[in-house]
Scaffold this motif. Structure first.
Motif, mmCIF file in Angstrom:
data_model
loop_
_atom_site.group_PDB
_atom_site.id
_atom_site.type_symbol
_atom_site.label_atom_id
_atom_site.label_comp_id
_atom_site.label_asym_id
_atom_site.label_seq_id
_atom_site.Cartn_x
_atom_site.Cartn_y
_atom_site.Cartn_z
ATOM 1 N N GLY A 13 62.685 27.459 30.871
ATOM 2 C CA GLY A 13 63.842 28.404 31.178
ATOM 3 C C GLY A 13 63.162 29.833 30.606
ATOM 4 N N LEU A 14 63.827 30.473 31.364
ATOM 5 C CA LEU A 14 63.195 32.051 31.131
ATOM 6 C C LEU A 14 64.303 33.197 31.143
ATOM 7 C CD1 LEU A 14 60.605 33.819 31.866
ATOM 8 C CD2 LEU A 14 61.171 33.749 34.365
ATOM 9 N N LEU A 15 63.873 34.115 30.229
ATOM 10 C CA LEU A 15 64.862 35.328 30.047
ATOM 11 C C LEU A 15 63.661 36.409 30.341
ATOM 12 C CD1 LEU A 15 66.924 34.876 26.880
ATOM 13 C CD2 LEU A 15 67.490 34.190 29.262
ATOM 14 N N LEU A 16 64.159 37.119 31.352
ATOM 15 C CA LEU A 16 63.235 38.437 31.958
ATOM 16 C C LEU A 16 63.691 39.786 31.514
ATOM 17 C CD1 LEU A 16 62.486 36.880 35.368
ATOM 18 C CD2 LEU A 16 60.802 37.635 33.709
ATOM 19 N N MET A 59 77.444 37.962 29.587
ATOM 20 C CA MET A 59 77.066 36.927 28.795
ATOM 21 C C MET A 59 76.321 37.390 27.545
ATOM 22 S SD MET A 59 75.735 33.115 29.840
ATOM 23 C CE MET A 59 74.374 33.600 31.022
ATOM 24 N N GLY A 60 76.453 37.020 26.445
ATOM 25 C CA GLY A 60 75.486 37.391 25.309
ATOM 26 C C GLY A 60 74.098 36.820 25.359
ATOM 27 N N ALA A 61 73.296 37.426 24.637
ATOM 28 C CA ALA A 61 72.043 37.137 24.264
ATOM 29 C C ALA A 61 71.625 35.652 23.975
ATOM 30 C CB ALA A 61 70.967 37.996 23.485
ATOM 31 N N ARG A 62 72.294 35.106 22.991
ATOM 32 C CA ARG A 62 72.457 33.662 22.708
ATOM 33 C C ARG A 62 72.751 32.634 23.614
ATOM 34 N NH1 ARG A 62 71.801 30.264 18.307
ATOM 35 N NH2 ARG A 62 71.117 32.195 17.175
ATOM 36 N N GLU A 63 73.948 33.193 24.549
ATOM 37 C CA GLU A 63 74.587 32.254 25.639
ATOM 38 C C GLU A 63 73.390 32.111 26.668
ATOM 39 O OE1 GLU A 63 76.282 34.587 23.861
ATOM 40 O OE2 GLU A 63 77.068 32.978 22.764
ATOM 41 N N MET A 64 72.857 33.260 27.064
ATOM 42 C CA MET A 64 71.798 33.379 28.134
ATOM 43 C C MET A 64 70.753 32.419 27.809
ATOM 44 S SD MET A 64 71.480 37.424 29.072
ATOM 45 C CE MET A 64 70.023 37.038 30.558
ATOM 46 N N ALA A 65 70.247 32.258 26.344
ATOM 47 C CA ALA A 65 69.161 31.494 26.098
ATOM 48 C C ALA A 65 69.329 30.076 26.198
ATOM 49 C CB ALA A 65 68.474 32.072 24.638
ATOM 50 N N VAL A 66 70.740 29.994 25.424
ATOM 51 C CA VAL A 66 71.162 28.424 25.358
ATOM 52 C C VAL A 66 71.388 27.746 27.031
ATOM 53 C CG1 VAL A 66 73.267 27.115 24.768
ATOM 54 C CG2 VAL A 66 72.123 28.433 23.348
ATOM 55 N N ALA A 67 71.795 28.532 27.802
ATOM 56 C CA ALA A 67 72.003 28.414 29.240
ATOM 57 C C ALA A 67 70.738 27.980 30.028
ATOM 58 C CB ALA A 67 73.042 29.243 29.951
ATOM 59 N N SER A 97 72.010 21.139 41.018
ATOM 60 C CA SER A 97 71.582 20.255 39.885
ATOM 61 C C SER A 97 70.836 21.052 38.750
ATOM 62 C CB SER A 97 70.938 18.973 40.441
ATOM 63 O OG SER A 97 69.623 19.460 40.867
ATOM 64 N N VAL A 98 69.888 21.876 38.876
ATOM 65 C CA VAL A 98 69.339 22.697 37.962
ATOM 66 C C VAL A 98 70.284 23.822 37.328
ATOM 67 C CG1 VAL A 98 67.162 24.120 37.150
ATOM 68 C CG2 VAL A 98 67.157 22.126 38.829
ATOM 69 N N GLY A 99 70.864 24.624 38.176
ATOM 70 C CA GLY A 99 71.833 25.511 37.753
ATOM 71 C C GLY A 99 71.210 27.006 37.705
ATOM 72 N N SER A 100 71.973 28.087 37.920
ATOM 73 C CA SER A 100 71.781 29.208 38.152
ATOM 74 C C SER A 100 71.386 29.996 37.033
ATOM 75 C CB SER A 100 72.831 30.116 38.861
ATOM 76 O OG SER A 100 73.730 29.914 38.025
ATOM 77 N N LYS A 101 71.373 29.405 35.672
ATOM 78 C CA LYS A 101 71.169 30.017 34.806
ATOM 79 C C LYS A 101 69.666 29.785 34.160
ATOM 80 C CE LYS A 101 75.919 31.074 33.867
ATOM 81 N NZ LYS A 101 77.136 30.403 33.432
ATOM 82 N N LEU A 102 68.985 29.224 34.766
ATOM 83 C CA LEU A 102 67.686 29.030 34.452
ATOM 84 C C LEU A 102 66.777 30.242 34.233
ATOM 85 C CD1 LEU A 102 65.412 26.595 34.237
ATOM 86 C CD2 LEU A 102 64.534 27.319 36.534
ATOM 87 N N ILE A 103 66.838 31.167 34.900
ATOM 88 C CA ILE A 103 66.421 32.693 34.841
ATOM 89 C C ILE A 103 67.428 33.699 34.557
ATOM 90 C CG2 ILE A 103 64.816 34.139 35.797
ATOM 91 C CD1 ILE A 103 63.780 31.647 37.477
ATOM 92 N N GLY A 104 67.341 34.103 33.210
ATOM 93 C CA GLY A 104 68.147 35.097 33.172
ATOM 94 C C GLY A 104 67.578 36.453 33.094
ATOM 95 N N LEU A 105 68.248 37.578 33.868
ATOM 96 C CA LEU A 105 67.529 38.883 33.746
ATOM 97 C C LEU A 105 68.384 39.667 32.688
ATOM 98 C CD1 LEU A 105 65.463 40.620 35.298
ATOM 99 C CD2 LEU A 105 67.336 41.339 37.021
ATOM 100 N N VAL A 106 67.638 40.362 31.741
ATOM 101 C CA VAL A 106 68.259 41.365 30.855
ATOM 102 C C VAL A 106 68.065 42.572 31.427
ATOM 103 C CG1 VAL A 106 68.188 42.012 28.385
ATOM 104 C CG2 VAL A 106 67.456 39.742 28.999
#
Lengths: 425, 425
Positions: free
Chosen positions: B140-143, B1-9, B167-176
């Motif tokens: 939301g969080l990108l780490l 998943m690209g950076a933008r998609e991660m942030a939008v998710a 209901s919240v979803g697994s993409k709330l926190i994304g690890l870079v």
């Protein structure tokens, strides 16, 4: 004087202004109000020269009307300055007080931001309002006004500066006269703390794209009104019309009308459309509304008309309306019209915009209408200040800790208690 | 998943998280605490693998010690998460309530910022603290963690994410995971709201220089202690030593000691110098102190040693100390030691830093010591949040207006009253 020197001088003066007592700062504001009234004739003459030059240069009528300081304007400005002077001093407020340990008291207090750069277009009274907000909030200020208002701005700043005591200094407020200096100023992220552009979307976007200094402002005002199936349709008509036609060029005017699908059958949608057309509003539709109403399709839902035109679309329910707003809006002001309390609360809780309204016109989103006194602008930024911004947006905080010799010593130095102390005590 | 998609998710998930009730958000935090304890063995194994790899790669001992999740760490983390869960929900607080007009009530409420990007270095427990602060504040969080902690971070995020409901979803926190993705993320100023770099000055400066997204952090911590002529010299010694040697590498450690000129004659300056030397502190002087004490002259007053070294200078009085701090400091934490209440108040009122202390060690400038609970960092920015930043710094505001059909109608639509309504009512 170069851009950096102006900014540094403004910061030094602002520190002297902060060091004054509340009473002394209040006196400066009152002195400015008096000076403006005393010099009304002089100011009017310079303003007339600007107006004459603008007419000769063939500027648009709307620009010239914004340029004119109408009779009574100076005394109105003086009146609002006196109101500002009599407001509670916003500097040095204790916002929070905590006992950290025995004899160790922490306070979070309000304090000036530092140096502001404000870029504004033609209205010369904006200079007065901004300068006085800066003085009230203890900030230094660099101003860039429109070149059409050159003489008006120069005399206004001269009158204001002469009323500032020597102990603060004449460089608290600097006037930048040439557009060429702006790029240099925008580079000074180490000495300017906040930029506030007051003008067109284009101006705001240009500034946002060319500086590392935080920018307070909004580039887009794509405001939505969602009419739910449970709406009182008379109320809906009143609010929709006000939101669109009270002042179509305002950033808080409605740009997109979303209507619940059930209102197609009941004729509610049609009634709204008829009323908008009667007021001269041109309608563009999303895919569903353009098919239903036989109107041209909009090229984009993310569009600000700034005129008597708007987009209409049909949505399935409140959740679809919320999703539409999140996807296409600008997070400025969005409104729901409904008699269903539960539906209203879903909308109010979920819509992630600076202002979210239930059964009231989007046009209320404004510093004066919100009761904030003077407004420096409306922010759609999520950082620092959001929505209509008054004096509060020009402040930051400082943490003040008063002790009696305490040391940390690997956290064995004191026994932490962390007890909130009521602020009135 | 690209950076933008991660942030939008992450933003979409954060909106679902916001839409939950306080009770539901609290349950998520408690579920995470339980999941960490349940999976302690798994986490420890992955952490041991990271440590073994780091040892094999010959990393510095200090890095390896930061990398290790010591025994008891997981249960300590779980304990602090349960504390966070039982805190009052920070989302949806009414900060201000105003009656605008009859039946038209305005509220300023707290709400999540949106999407945070946090870049941190080796400590894997930082991931847990940050992730939980983000959940608590509805963001939301990108780490992006250190590559040495790759396996530890991956398992910690997996355990946390599995405890977040569908209901919240697994993409709330994304690890870079790759450093190469950082430049792409820093370009996303339309979908990321705040960047928090936790690490070296260099990291913070690099990020500040390469993004338009607001950055919360501090690049320099050049903290001053000013010892006035009226100081209790025993207290002065205690505070000066603590400020320098309690943890010399901390950003809130003293880097410059300013001493009133009268303390040269009384021997007070000499006593301080002797004590600092006894603790192994190397001294550099400004022009006056280097002549007086026969110590090497510092190459710059704007210098952070981050070690057992500091600059000493002699100043004429409190005003000279304040001017020195404004000219050479970094507006982090500055302290005066004096028994003269009036002199103390001049310093507390005028010093324009995030934290200003009287008779207490600079080392107290810290989120935990201030009682803010978890800390996301210390900000020397003047915008949004200043000084130690807890959950509050991850929030913004929304204006909620509840009406009953009101319109603006050229400001003739309602009679404005602008009456503050107490928030407890």
């Amino acid at each position: 004087m170069g851009a950096r020197e102006m900014a540094v001088a403004a910061r030094e003066s602002s520190r002297r202004l902060q060091a004054l007592s509340s009473e002394e700062r209040k006196k400066i504001l009152l002195a400015v109000a008096n000076a403006l009234e005393t010099n009304e004739k002089l100011i009017t003459e310079e303003n007339e020269a600007d107006v004459a030059a603008a007419e000769k240069a063939g500027y648009e009528k709307s620009l010239i009307s914004r340029l004119v300081l109408k009779p009574g304007k100076i005394s109105n400005l003086a009146k609002s300055i006196r109101m500002l002077a009599n407001m509670e001093d916003p500097i040095g407020h204790v916002l929070k007080r905590t006992q950290i340990a025995e004899g160790l008291i922490l306070e979070k207090t309000s304090s000036p931001l530092g140096v502001l750069l404000i870029v504004f277009e033609s209205r010369p009274e904006a200079l007065v309002q901004i300068a006085l907000l800066a003085i009230r909030s203890g900030n230094g200020l660099l101003l860039k006004g429109g070149k059409e208002a050159k003489q008006s701005n120069a005399i206004l700043l001269k009158v204001i500066t002469e009323a500032i005591p020597e102990s603060v200094g004449s460089k608290l407020i600097g006037l930048v006269t040439s557009r060429d200096e702006i790029p240099d100023l925008l580079k000074l992220d180490d000495v300017i703390d906040l930029v506030i552009p007051r003008g067109s979307n284009k101006l705001v976007s240009q500034i946002k794209n060319s500086t590392k200094i935080p920018v307070l402002g909004h580039a887009d005002g794509i405001c939505h009104v969602y009419v739910d199936k449970s709406a009182d349709m008379n109320m809906a008509k009143r609010i929709v019309l006000d939101a669109k036609v009270d002042y179509p060029a305002a950033c808080n005017a409605m740009e997109t009308l979303l209507v619940h699908k059930d209102l197609v059958q009941t004729g509610g949608l049609n009634d709204l459309v008829v009323d908008l057309r009667l007021e001269g509003v041109t309608l563009y539709g999303g895919p569903r509304a353009s098919a239903e109403l036989n109107i041209p399709e909009t090229h984009s839902f993310h569009h600000e008309y700034n005129s008597t035109a708007c987009t209409v679309e049909i949505v399935n329910d409140v959740q679809a309306a919320i999703d539409h707003i999140h996807e296409h809006g600008s997070a400025h002001t969005d409104c729901i019209i409904t008699e269903d309390h539960e539906v209203a609360e879903v909308f109010l809780r979920q819509v992630d915009s600076a202002a979210v309204f239930h059964n009231a016109s989007t046009r209320f989103c404004d510093g004066a209408r919100f009761g904030l006194g003077a407004e420096v602008g409306i922010s759609t930024s999520r950082i620092h200040a959001r929505g209509p911004v008054g004096v509060e947006g020009l402040l930051t905080t400082r943490w003040i800790l008063r002790g009696s010799g305490q040391v940390v010593d690997g956290d064995k130095g004191v026994t932490y208690v962390h007890k909130d102390i009521p602020i009135d005590s």
